[in-house]
Write an enzyme that holds these catalytic residues in place. Sequence first.
Site, PDB file in Angstrom:
ATOM      1  N   ASP A 109     -30.032 -40.779  16.854  1.00 18.15           N
ATOM      2  CA  ASP A 109     -30.828 -41.505  17.836  1.00 18.15           C
ATOM      3  C   ASP A 109     -31.584 -42.700  17.254  1.00 18.15           C
ATOM      4  OD1 ASP A 109     -32.530 -39.951  16.375  1.00 18.15           O
ATOM      5  OD2 ASP A 109     -33.130 -38.641  18.027  1.00 18.15           O
ATOM      6  N   GLU A 123      18.164 -38.205  35.099  1.00 20.72           N
ATOM      7  CA  GLU A 123      18.820 -39.257  35.885  1.00 20.72           C
ATOM      8  C   GLU A 123      19.849 -40.020  35.046  1.00 20.72           C
ATOM      9  OE1 GLU A 123      15.904 -42.056  37.451  1.00 20.72           O
ATOM     10  OE2 GLU A 123      14.631 -40.330  37.905  1.00 20.72           O
ATOM     11  N   ASN A 145      13.504 -38.533  33.967  1.00 20.67           N
ATOM     12  CA  ASN A 145      14.239 -39.768  33.690  1.00 20.67           C
ATOM     13  C   ASN A 145      15.499 -39.504  32.880  1.00 20.67           C
ATOM     14  OD1 ASN A 145      12.274 -41.049  35.042  1.00 20.67           O
ATOM     15  ND2 ASN A 145      11.597 -42.358  33.372  1.00 20.67           N
ATOM     16  N   ASP A 152     -28.177 -33.128  15.955  1.00 14.09           N
ATOM     17  CA  ASP A 152     -29.618 -33.060  15.709  1.00 14.09           C
ATOM     18  C   ASP A 152     -30.131 -31.792  16.369  1.00 14.09           C
ATOM     19  OD1 ASP A 152     -29.730 -35.515  14.566  1.00 14.09           O
ATOM     20  OD2 ASP A 152     -30.337 -36.570  16.374  1.00 14.09           O
ATOM     21  N   ASP A 201     -29.756 -44.363  12.046  1.00  7.76           N
ATOM     22  CA  ASP A 201     -28.611 -43.463  12.214  1.00  7.76           C
ATOM     23  C   ASP A 201     -27.322 -44.247  12.452  1.00  7.76           C
ATOM     24  OD1 ASP A 201     -29.920 -41.088  11.903  1.00  7.76           O
ATOM     25  OD2 ASP A 201     -30.430 -40.875  14.016  1.00  7.76           O
ATOM     26  N   ASN A 212      12.894 -42.862  41.461  1.00  6.91           N
ATOM     27  CA  ASN A 212      11.856 -43.342  40.551  1.00  6.91           C
ATOM     28  C   ASN A 212      10.519 -43.476  41.274  1.00  6.91           C
ATOM     29  OD1 ASN A 212      10.937 -44.423  38.055  1.00  6.91           O
ATOM     30  ND2 ASN A 212      10.954 -46.442  39.001  1.00  6.91           N
ATOM     31  N   GLU A 224       8.348 -48.063  31.538  1.00  8.29           N
ATOM     32  CA  GLU A 224       7.591 -49.230  31.059  1.00  8.29           C
ATOM     33  C   GLU A 224       6.137 -49.185  31.527  1.00  8.29           C
ATOM     34  OE1 GLU A 224       8.709 -49.711  34.856  1.00  8.29           O
ATOM     35  OE2 GLU A 224      10.257 -49.747  33.338  1.00  8.29           O
ATOM     36  N   ILE A 262      13.417 -46.488  32.436  1.00  8.42           N
ATOM     37  CA  ILE A 262      12.536 -46.902  31.336  1.00  8.42           C
ATOM     38  C   ILE A 262      11.077 -46.748  31.772  1.00  8.42           C
ATOM     39  CG2 ILE A 262      11.810 -48.816  29.858  1.00  8.42           C
ATOM     40  CD1 ILE A 262      14.683 -49.876  30.089  1.00  8.42           C
ATOM     41  N   VAL A 274      15.601 -49.996  35.239  1.00 13.09           N
ATOM     42  CA  VAL A 274      14.271 -50.052  35.849  1.00 13.09           C
ATOM     43  C   VAL A 274      13.758 -48.639  36.110  1.00 13.09           C
ATOM     44  CG1 VAL A 274      12.994 -50.723  37.924  1.00 13.09           C
ATOM     45  CG2 VAL A 274      14.605 -52.315  36.880  1.00 13.09           C
ATOM     46  N   ALA A 275      14.643 -47.788  36.631  1.00 15.72           N
ATOM     47  CA  ALA A 275      14.209 -46.450  37.018  1.00 15.72           C
ATOM     48  C   ALA A 275      13.919 -45.575  35.805  1.00 15.72           C
ATOM     49  CB  ALA A 275      15.271 -45.805  37.895  1.00 15.72           C
TER      50      ALA A 275
END
Length: 965
Positions: A680, A749, A746, A345, A684, A785, A303, A301, A298-299
């Site tokens: 404009d 860790e 990460n 332009d 175009d 995390n 995600e 990845i 969990v910490a």
Amino acid sequence: MHTSEQNKKDSYQQSIQELVSAYEADTRLGLSETEALARLERYGRNELPAGKVIPRWQKFLAQFQNVLVILLLIATAISAGLWLYERESALPYEAIAIFAVVLLNALMGYIQESRAEEAVAALRRMSAARAKVVRDGVQRSVIAAELVPGDIILVEEGDTIPADARLIQTTALQTSEAALTGESLPVSKDTGLITEPSELGDRHNMIFSGTTVTFGRAYALVVAIGAQTQMGRIAGMLAMVPPETTLLQKELAHIGKLLGIIVMAIAIIMITTIILIGKVSSLAVLMDVLILGVALAVAAIPEGLPAVVTAVLALGVQRMACRNAIVRHLPAVETLGSATIIASDKTGTLTKNEMTVRVVITASGRIEMTGTGYSPKGEVRSCSPGNNDYPDNFPQADPGVMEEDKASGRIEGALRHELEWALAIADRASNAVLQHNADGWRVEGDPTEGALIVAARKAGLEADALDARFERVGELPFTSERKLMTTLHANKKKRECLLVFTKGAPDALLTRCSLELVGEETRALTPERRSEILKLNEELAAEALRSLGVAFRSLPADAFEADRADESIEYNLVFVGLIGMLDPPREEAKNAVSRAKAAGIRPIMITGDHPVTATVIAAQLGIAEDRRVVTGAKLEQLSDEELDRTVKEVSVYARVNPEHKLRIVKALQRGGEVTAMTGDGVNDAPALKTSDIGVAMGITGTDVSREAADMVLTDDNFASIVAAVEEGRTIFSNIRKFLRYLLSSNIGEVLVMFFGVLLANIIGLQTEDGLIVLPLLATQLLWINFVTDGAPALALGVDPPGAHVMRRPPRAKGERVITPEMWFGIAFVGVITAIGTLLVIDACLPQGLIEGAGSIPYAQTMAFNTLVLFSLFNVLNARSDKQSAFVGLFSNKWLWSAIPLSLLLQVAVIYVPFLQHAFSTVSLSLRDWLLCAGVASSVLWLRELSKLIYRAASQASRSPVAQQP
Ligand code: ATP
């Protein structure tokens, strides 16, 4: 009043008078504002009902829709159940802590997502459609959602029709109803009554909400709004716009998945090692090991990366909006960062679009005008010696105005007659409206036409007198292909005659003239005289003036029906004169051009204006000093291969039409350029869609062009495109900053956990009876995390742009978001973090390489603390791969609020008794803190050293490697 549904007959089957009285409308004055407000209350907004809104609690719960988090919570619940059974401590601290951190993480995710959503919604509101409506007798622009039944609306070429409405006056109106009926060809519309019941596609006296005007203009009476419109009946409700995924988000999702697999593999190896070597003794211990494995996943990845990226993109897009660039599609933000060409332009984007007529040239001489802005005050004087003595027979003029400068510039005789004709034609063949209010004089409509009207007033031609004499009965609208516009007038003096007034680009106009006005007479327009006029026109252009020619002819009134006029009347015209108007370059444009060039972006001018005017302005702005220009006519003769070569060298294109623009964009793209292109007009749209970043004009642009574009400029200003590029680059570089940070932290860790377990016996992470001890606990991992992924990462996402952002070349097309250099930095930091933390553990414990005397909880607390401090030092590294962290060290105030905040939280976790229980920490001494900080700071010093070597090496090899913050 009834709505269309309540009527027995549908609106298309009723006469205009019937509808006007049914809707209590007024075709001339429109509704009053008070009445419109009352109807808005009564009938609601002109919007389709929105789809079902997802309630907040559901969005919050969605944060837990992650297999890993669910697994973690299940494992935690089991461990809490075991606690209930065994009762070893007063409270199930671990379970509470895990649950609390997971909850906090979900809350953070929820807040981030709602901020992103809010930002996106705010953007939608900003680009809300507007409609032109007549209220209280004045034409104004309102938010389309505030239109009410009974309103009189004006629709013009390029507009998206804002409601269902019955036509009351049309000028060559054609609409595209593909969105409603599937019919791809434009349909002609008129006001004629239809008596028989007809299908939608045949209701030619109606215009329908959501369809577009492809040609002409019309006034119409609103008969149905919102869900009552034909489109509303089909659509039923506002389609939920699916969120767009950008290339970057896709790439990050991919990286996230890859890391996920690696981390899962590591977690599985770790758990197996512990179970095999550690001789798991009870179910409770097994549960702890499993929780740890899942917590690590969990910490580690990332995600949540795509969500964080969306938040950063959306916030960046909000900052862009403050700088007048509204991004309609998120992917454009990324593309902006790699733009190599801005094809713009001229009129209104590079110039102010505040036209002022300066010169009128007729057969008998040259007249100059003074004055600024749209105020109809200014001098009008002749610059040509000796005027002819023609009688003054143009009765509308107020002679006083033109005689101000009697000594030098008195305008009399032939010159005066020609001037009045020239300006009367210019005024009558215009649709702009000159208005005076508290803020002064302003023009509603085309500024070019506004300037012509102002010039007519300066010359003493009053609107009422002109109205009385030349009643308009028909119009051939201006198109950028023809570069001409014609109006038809009933001649009040000669009832049997119709007058044709044409204005337009002199080169285009002259091909349609066979005579010239001289005083009150006409003479043949000889080839010599034609080239003389073209030469005079070039002289105007060389003065950076935008030039227009005016001509007329009279036709027998019974020759044809005025409202069926076509281009065949634009022949055998009598040329009257040239009108030169000043449209000064925008002051900020010059600076923006040089900033773009410094940033490796080539600005290109693509204009419908005269080639000489274009080159003069391009030179003034620094776009191209070489005066090279390619005209639309020349462009048509070039083959694709020749054009490919031309676009590499030439930066000014003049007298082009939208088709040429499309060819230019394609040629640039074939050459590998990433092109931002402005547009404009309705035509175009293809060029805007084809270009990498289509840029439409918020003020002067048509709805069709805005819908085709990726970005809309609220101030129509070139400088805003450059500002948007800067923001785009900043956003991209900030995403890279927090990627560096998150990934390196990460990886640190994961490496600590992995090698902590693998090398447990070498660093002394063992109990006396040889069991493996974990370097960090699950709760501690989750805490790291939360602390590091939270405030510091977000602060990096809003890092202010450094000056270097616009001093390096654009990001190469297809360059990965994480470059090899970045991967090196990430790995480097990860390894140092791991080595540092493991050494601290070793030094705290009795056995291992370094002798220590602490307990296991103490060693784990030290490791935990060191890892958090590593992370906080690493924030400073993450701002660049090359530049020192000490350059602009304090420029990000968010970062310097996030770091103390994280530190404070860390102190609390280490000293507050309840949190000590929850996170299994022990109090640390000042000496301990110094040790942790000393070791953790190594990541900063060592990274500085590696950057120094990198800089020296890239300088030595003299490679023009871009700085990559
Ligand atoms: P850009 O493409 O840079 O915005 P532009 O506005 O000059 O340039 P167009 O609007 O296509 O390009 O105009 C081209 C030419 O047509 C102008 O130089 C002018 O001579 C003529 N022109 C412009 N507006 C009008 C108008 N409302 N009526 C008649 N002629 C016009």
